[in-house]
Enzyme design. Structure first.
Site, mmCIF file in Angstrom:
data_model
loop_
_atom_site.group_PDB
_atom_site.id
_atom_site.type_symbol
_atom_site.label_atom_id
_atom_site.label_comp_id
_atom_site.label_asym_id
_atom_site.label_seq_id
_atom_site.Cartn_x
_atom_site.Cartn_y
_atom_site.Cartn_z
ATOM 1 N N LYS A 14 7.731 -21.562 90.119
ATOM 2 C CA LYS A 14 9.142 -21.353 89.713
ATOM 3 C C LYS A 14 9.657 -19.980 90.154
ATOM 4 O O LYS A 14 10.747 -19.884 90.709
ATOM 5 C CB LYS A 14 9.232 -21.508 88.191
ATOM 6 C CG LYS A 14 10.601 -21.203 87.602
ATOM 7 C CD LYS A 14 10.783 -21.878 86.262
ATOM 8 C CE LYS A 14 9.824 -21.381 85.196
ATOM 9 N NZ LYS A 14 10.193 -20.106 84.596
ATOM 10 N N ARG A 165 -7.490 -11.611 85.745
ATOM 11 C CA ARG A 165 -6.983 -11.428 84.382
ATOM 12 C C ARG A 165 -7.804 -12.247 83.397
ATOM 13 O O ARG A 165 -8.184 -13.378 83.710
ATOM 14 C CB ARG A 165 -5.517 -11.885 84.303
ATOM 15 C CG ARG A 165 -4.536 -10.809 84.664
ATOM 16 C CD ARG A 165 -3.126 -11.311 84.781
ATOM 17 N NE ARG A 165 -2.782 -12.385 83.832
ATOM 18 C CZ ARG A 165 -1.583 -12.919 83.739
ATOM 19 N NH1 ARG A 165 -0.612 -12.504 84.509
ATOM 20 N NH2 ARG A 165 -1.336 -13.881 82.883
ATOM 21 N N ARG A 176 -1.495 -23.948 77.967
ATOM 22 C CA ARG A 176 -0.113 -23.672 78.404
ATOM 23 C C ARG A 176 0.519 -24.928 79.015
ATOM 24 O O ARG A 176 1.699 -25.196 78.812
ATOM 25 C CB ARG A 176 -0.097 -22.521 79.424
ATOM 26 C CG ARG A 176 -0.437 -21.179 78.789
ATOM 27 C CD ARG A 176 -0.495 -20.072 79.825
ATOM 28 N NE ARG A 176 0.724 -19.975 80.597
ATOM 29 C CZ ARG A 176 0.777 -19.680 81.888
ATOM 30 N NH1 ARG A 176 -0.311 -19.461 82.566
ATOM 31 N NH2 ARG A 176 1.931 -19.598 82.506
#
Ligand code: AMP
Length: 222
Positions: A14, A165, A176
């Site tokens: 996105k 990360r 998610r």
């Protein structure tokens, strides 16, 4: 150009698409995450509330988001359309946004949904590496040359050692992704009623995704 609301599964591209469209059509890219990040540093009570919610990853209170959003879309550069990213997040925000559009005479535009399969998202997230120094992002599972480190584990731009990360794991991604399915499905149904939803397959990379979006935009009777 009509305004565009971008809705996408995590890792569907996105942010990348929004950046390309912004450049290509010279349209403002309005990310409510960024608007809120800018507003969280002015020392006000409102800033404290924003910081608390952003740090927890929970939704910032409705009134604050709507105030910032309304102010931004009323700016002169938004007169001929804009790209919305991260907004609306739920039906309440979508309904309030509709009221603002009715009040101001602005058009809804189109809603582009970029979907990817869960497995593709997982492969993108587990391959992600970032540079702790210059913040560049890489992906060892990508088909895009700029996203691949030329020397394994080393930043192409500044030579620092790349890191992964802690939250870039399969488990976090699945959470998610499921949240996306659960929370955005009602939003897509809401916009289906206006007949403005277009679906794009984000599984095959940036260029393929972008070509589909360009085809959709080309078919609009603007
Ligand atoms: P993002 O940059 O879209 O990932 O958003 C970062 C954070 O900003 C989110 O976790 C929320 O705390 C907040 N945020 C962004 N957009 C919204 C929104 N439309 N409504 C409420 N909170 C938002």
């Amino acid at each position: 150009m009509k305004s565009i609301i971008l809705i996408a599964a995590p890792q569907a591209g996105k942010g990348t698409e929004a950046a390309i469209l912004k450049k290509q059509f010279n349209m403002p890219h309005i990310s409510t995450g960024d608007l809120l990040r800018d507003a969280r540093n002015d020392g006000s009570e409102r800033a404290k509330i924003i910081a608390k919610h952003q740090d927890e990853g929970s939704l910032v209170p409705f009134e604050i988001v709507m105030e910032l959003l309304k102010e931004r879309i009323m700016a002169p550069d938004c007169e001929n359309g804009y790209i919305l990213d991260g907004f609306p997040r739920d039906i309440k925000q979508a309904e309030a946004y509709q009221e603002i559009l009715n009040e101001t005479g602005k058009e809804l535009g189109i809603v582009i949904v970029i979907n990817i399969d869960k497995e593709v998202g997982i492969s993108r997230v587990v391959g992600r590496l970032s540079c702790p120094e210059c913040k560049a992002i890489y992906n060892i599972n990508s088909d895009i040359e700029e996203l691949l480190p030329k020397v394994e584990g080393i930043c192409n731009k500044c030579g620092a050692t790349l890191v992964k990360r802690n939250d870039d794991t399969e488990e976090t991604y699945i959470d998610r992704y499921n949240t996306y399915l659960e929370k955005t499905a009602p939003l897509i149904d809401y916009y289906e009623k206006y007949g403005v939803v277009k679906y794009v397959d984000g599984n095959k990379g940036i260029e393929h995704t972008h070509n589909q979006i360009m085809k959709i935009l080309g078919e609009l009777d603007d």
